[in-house]
Design a protein around this motif. Structure first.
Motif, mmCIF file in Angstrom:
data_model
loop_
_atom_site.group_PDB
_atom_site.id
_atom_site.type_symbol
_atom_site.label_atom_id
_atom_site.label_comp_id
_atom_site.label_asym_id
_atom_site.label_seq_id
_atom_site.Cartn_x
_atom_site.Cartn_y
_atom_site.Cartn_z
ATOM 1 N N ALA B 233 -4.076 75.485 9.230
ATOM 2 C CA ALA B 233 -4.782 76.238 8.193
ATOM 3 C C ALA B 233 -6.015 76.934 8.766
ATOM 4 O O ALA B 233 -6.731 76.371 9.589
ATOM 5 N N TYR B 234 -6.233 78.136 8.267
ATOM 6 C CA TYR B 234 -7.267 79.028 8.783
ATOM 7 C C TYR B 234 -8.117 79.559 7.644
ATOM 8 O O TYR B 234 -7.594 79.891 6.578
ATOM 9 N N GLY B 235 -9.404 79.675 7.889
ATOM 10 C CA GLY B 235 -10.281 80.327 6.916
ATOM 11 C C GLY B 235 -10.500 81.762 7.327
ATOM 12 O O GLY B 235 -10.894 82.020 8.467
ATOM 13 N N VAL B 236 -10.235 82.678 6.420
ATOM 14 C CA VAL B 236 -10.461 84.075 6.749
ATOM 15 C C VAL B 236 -11.576 84.653 5.880
ATOM 16 O O VAL B 236 -12.130 83.974 5.018
ATOM 17 N N SER B 237 -11.853 85.925 6.104
ATOM 18 C CA SER B 237 -13.130 86.488 5.687
ATOM 19 C C SER B 237 -13.170 87.073 4.285
ATOM 20 O O SER B 237 -13.711 88.137 4.065
ATOM 21 N N HIS C 193 -10.834 101.068 2.380
ATOM 22 C CA HIS C 193 -11.628 99.847 2.202
ATOM 23 C C HIS C 193 -11.268 99.058 0.941
ATOM 24 O O HIS C 193 -11.142 97.831 0.998
ATOM 25 N N PRO C 194 -11.073 99.717 -0.222
ATOM 26 C CA PRO C 194 -10.796 98.910 -1.411
ATOM 27 C C PRO C 194 -9.546 98.033 -1.284
ATOM 28 O O PRO C 194 -9.487 96.958 -1.872
ATOM 29 N N PHE C 195 -8.559 98.475 -0.512
ATOM 30 C CA PHE C 195 -7.325 97.686 -0.389
ATOM 31 C C PHE C 195 -7.318 96.749 0.808
ATOM 32 O O PHE C 195 -6.622 95.741 0.806
ATOM 33 N N ARG C 196 -8.070 97.098 1.838
ATOM 34 C CA ARG C 196 -8.033 96.229 3.009
ATOM 35 C C ARG C 196 -9.068 95.101 2.910
ATOM 36 O O ARG C 196 -8.875 94.015 3.441
ATOM 37 N N SER C 197 -10.169 95.381 2.213
ATOM 38 C CA SER C 197 -11.167 94.340 2.029
ATOM 39 C C SER C 197 -10.619 93.284 1.072
ATOM 40 O O SER C 197 -10.130 93.612 -0.001
ATOM 41 N N GLY C 198 -10.692 92.050 1.463
ATOM 42 C CA GLY C 198 -10.179 90.984 0.605
ATOM 43 C C GLY C 198 -8.696 90.738 0.762
ATOM 44 O O GLY C 198 -8.139 89.859 0.106
ATOM 45 N N ALA C 199 -8.055 91.502 1.626
ATOM 46 C CA ALA C 199 -6.605 91.362 1.775
ATOM 47 C C ALA C 199 -6.225 90.278 2.771
ATOM 48 O O ALA C 199 -6.980 89.967 3.690
#
Lengths: 351, 351, 351, 351
Positions: B233-237, C193-199
């Protein structure tokens, strides 16, 4: 059941309109319009949405008048100007989310929207304003123009000073900070994730057209209330939500206690505006993360003794209270529903 | 109106329980419990929440039995073990979100939860499982234990292979990727924003206890179905949402078409599981951003011809379908409501 | 002073090449090439760079042979194939960062790069490989092809097992996680950015061409060492840096202590590969945030007793060790300089 | 070789000092001090750093005088006040990065640093200021106090107006936006990743002590130059880098062309200050992402005709030009080295 159409269904505000309308107990989505993505289902364009809406994106023609009671225009201003001319007097209500009809003074409009040609007779019929401040005018309005996302926050922040306390604001310096969804989905290099993530992008350091809109509105009936209102806008490293900081200098004397009371009083009964003390929660507020996905606007007012100035902070979700949610709220009022119908979802936090 | 209590009201899952219950048409929040923040209002702890709930955090005692029909325990496993003993047979339903009662086999429990002492007689009475897979058992269940966020995604991803197609899975390699809200609000240096932002943190590269839970559940009644199931398991940003990748090797022959059909068939009628094709939307799915704030779990299955393996991807919001939403879903079933009651909010995207 | 040219100067790898070469004590930037942005200064394209380089982007012609000792091709594979044909035998050294010449076997090349037509005679002359593993071959090499960013991490992670310990790897499952800079600057909706951030975007869940490259390389001279090597790749919510997880199943017996020793021994004297224990720092490593901006690749090996498998984690900055830094490192070796010349910058953390 | 000690080695500024000094051609790290993490190696605390520095964290005593030529105090202000008293007159140079000795006027110091007791005789001996503005005074200075990160940006932004053009600034409204590394590594709930990611946190909306520092400095020798200078500060959703916006109202007439010329002239010969036009690159500048990891401060000046105001934007890396880099720059000047020695690394972008 109010039959609603959404034009600009592929965009971010269009997506949030679909999200909200499909959750609305008294509204039904009956038309999706656009100029691109014709024939596509909403879930292809908005991966979050339900898969089974049974509608696809279609071109807008006069014929849609039979299918809708209200049309939401989540389109660029030039497109809205055209569609409003097509749909006015054909559908009971047109709600425009663009800047096409926000500024009434022709010269001012032409300065800030030089490419948006609109019919002045039509423009004069639009009711413009934040629902909390123009609610009565929305009842039975056929044409509604909604403030921009920044303008909504700034206006809700300043209105208790001008309309409530009757202060003259000598100088107002507005600093706006927004996530990347505020700019829509344009394929431009600065909007690519590698450049927008980690940025503090001064994309509009001077001359933001939302400032014109705000001044125009707040001085209605009382010109000269605001000496100077300037604005700068920055893109910061998240997606959804904005905060406006209004630094206000006035010669009128007012202290923290009066300010706090005036704000609470001014927004009494308006559930979507939450007047909050800066340190009342475990994180400082207002912060747009605390309104994410909801129709709230959080407002905090502070008297800064050092500079003898007033600091007004306002936070909202630019796609909800700054766009789709406010549009539904206005339509609710227009059709005689309680303004919060379909808009009672609580913010998703942390996100 | 079902009267609901939430214990662990200060935490992230507690906050989302409050958010969901206060939006629920047939549920009413009547008690907030915790060991810290006694006397505080929820809006102080969760800046997103409505300001006027009229409740403050209180210690949990036997007396709360009069105030609630169901108690949700969003507490650490050792606390849940104690509270379950206190509340069992006193309140009609206890729904535990912790790991205290997930693993039934005592030896296995003791290995993965060495610090959680629980009464075996109590443990045996708990119904454990993802509601989609154990729905019937939840009807009238007095004690309910819900899978962990990772376990929910993995199990929903693999169940159509084992329970649906009846495959023997020789080797399953699970790689889990989660946002920071999965770890709760612990004051630890690696969880500070400067270190977690931009990270790909291999926080649990070997031996994750959710793997034990999944294997235990999927082999019920059919031991040996799964040869080896390992997890990292990994924590991502980002903050909210997780994705599990299960790489499955089997000697049984099956192709893409059969897999797709089997998944669609298996989840027919289960609205919270969306079986999606990888390229069906403008962004590749499943992606947790497309389920944010909602109770959906998006699942995609792919046959990889190169390695003759099956790739199963599952995405969910760890605080909703992975915690608070699933808890409300289970309680809905328990009390005879449609499982989706109060859980029909669409995902907020982009966010 | 080695005179260096960079082609593809507008791209991300091109920008990092300029950054590194202008800091290099024995290298001098004498040419900037590209097909777009002709005439622009680098600082216009890369806002981080020094303002006074005195070069602008120019088209590539045979004439550049007089201006350079080495040309770095940070261009798409089809462009690299063409430029290599143009420049080979005209400039002393061509270093290609694209995939055009990575895979030597023609059938395999054609499968993974169907649109890249290259001359086989030219292809056969390229030296391919991670400098740490093929250093000798780079001395005096005229044509150099560098591994992809993922391939570099995977190969550095697995080489001590195959080349060092001589293990046969029955099954290798690779899960790659990368920031958004790995995909370059393409104007595509999912990269906004809106789609890649948080993805957590499963953009390549099956069949990644870097897997072919790795297998091809590691089995040189010893075919059959790797039974099956499959790969899936995910985009996560940061910009720079990647982590590869290789889950290795082998019939050969080996324990944690042997593994750790073997890795330390294998990379002794190679300063850019740091063999690290998982818990040796206050955050778990390897994590790409700990190598940001540097030419390091951090590697950790773990024996997972539960599944009797080996977990190999490798983290690097995809634009440095995965691209521009590795290219400079290879050129250093080619021209007889110590490999670390100009590459001793420490990682910037936190960022 | 200048022997350097770093106290506060566990913190973020301490980490960047170690990073910079170990890359410095004429400086050698000979001591690491701190009150926590005694005995730990730097790479345990800062996972980015080289593994082989051969130093561990030690308590600070008088004895360190034999080991160092300069001591950098990256410590909280109260600790700096104590250590400065201990080390003054014992080591050739003490460079303090805290606020302990920034404000010279005792009353002002006591207002903004009520908990920092310092000896006035010692305070009077400190040279304070941005190296670009006080360079001469740093030559042979024994005690150096460096401006805060915000103060550095604001001062570099405003100095050409006051010290260069000799303008009287009637009203200056400063809005500061910073990444999370500006707050250090405190274990506080609002600094946890789930709450800081996605935030626009108005953590200091009124009364920031850096404003006092700036006014104090800019009016030296010419009191009354600045009518009112107020500041508000916000935490935004990235890690490293800050931007200050100074909105300036003056009665003196000045236009865009004069402003641009004045700024370029003022910083001629100062390589770390880059005067940039707002639209000169493909992203709007200044933006802290374009200076990440470097000692640059990017400054842009704009005349806003609408409000007849001047907008000054300044961006820097708060840990480099705002802390560790500026400290090394000051020490370089102190010891007669070119100010850029060891500080020529270019920014890492995108990151």
């Amino acid at each position: 059941m109010i039959r609603a159409g959404v034009v600009g269904a592929s965009g971010l505000a269009g997506g949030d309109l679909i999200r909200l309308i499909t959750q609305h107990p008294d509204m039904e989505l009956t038309f999706l319009g656009g100029s691109s993505n014709i024939g596509r289902r909403p879930a292809e364009l908005h991966p979050n949405l339900r898969l089974d809406l049974g509608l696809t994106v279609q071109p807008v023609t006069e014929e849609i008048a039979d299918q809708v009671d209200v049309v939401f225009l989540a389109t660029p201003a030039p497109v809205s100007a055209e569609l409003a001319a097509l749909l006015a007097d054909r559908v009971p209500a047109v709600v425009d989310l663009s800047g096409a009809f926000r500024i009434r003074t022709p010269e001012l409009h032409d300065r800030w929207y030089p490419k948006v040609k609109r019919r002045t007779d039509l423009a004069d019929r639009f009711v413009y304003g934040v629902p909390e401040l123009v609610g009565d005018q929305l009842t039975d309005a056929a044409l509604i123009s909604l403030p921009g996302c920044y303008a909504t926050a700034i206006t809700l922040g300043l209105a208790p000073l001008t309309l409530g306390l009757g202060l003259d604001l000598k100088t107002v310096v507005v600093d706006g900070k927004s996530g990347s969804s505020g700019g829509g989905l344009q394929l431009r290099t600065p909007d690519l994730h590698p450049f927008r993530s980690g940025a503090i992008a001064p994309y509009s350091p001077t001359g933001h057209r939302h400032a014109a809109e705000v001044g125009d509105f707040l001085e209605r009936g009382k010109p000269g209330t605001i000496g100077s209102l300037t604005m700068s806008a920055y893109g910061v490293s998240h997606v959804r939500g904005l905060l406006t900081s209004s630094y206000v200098f006035t010669d009128d004397a007012v202290d923290q206690r009066e300010l706090q009371r005036a704000y609470v009083r001014f927004y009494k009964g308006h559930r979507f505006v939450r007047v909050r003390r800066h340190a009342e929660t475990l994180i400082p507020v207002p912060d747009p993360q605390a309104v994410l996905g909801s129709n709230y606007c959080d407002v905090t007012v502070l008297h800064d003794e050092d500079g003898d100035r007033i600091v007004v902070l306002a936070a909202l979700d630019n796609l909800v209270k700054g766009a789709a949610g406010q549009a539904v709220q206005a339509a609710n009022i227009r059709f005689g529903l309680p303004e919060e119908t379909g808009l009672t979802m609580q913010p998703v936090m942390p996100a």
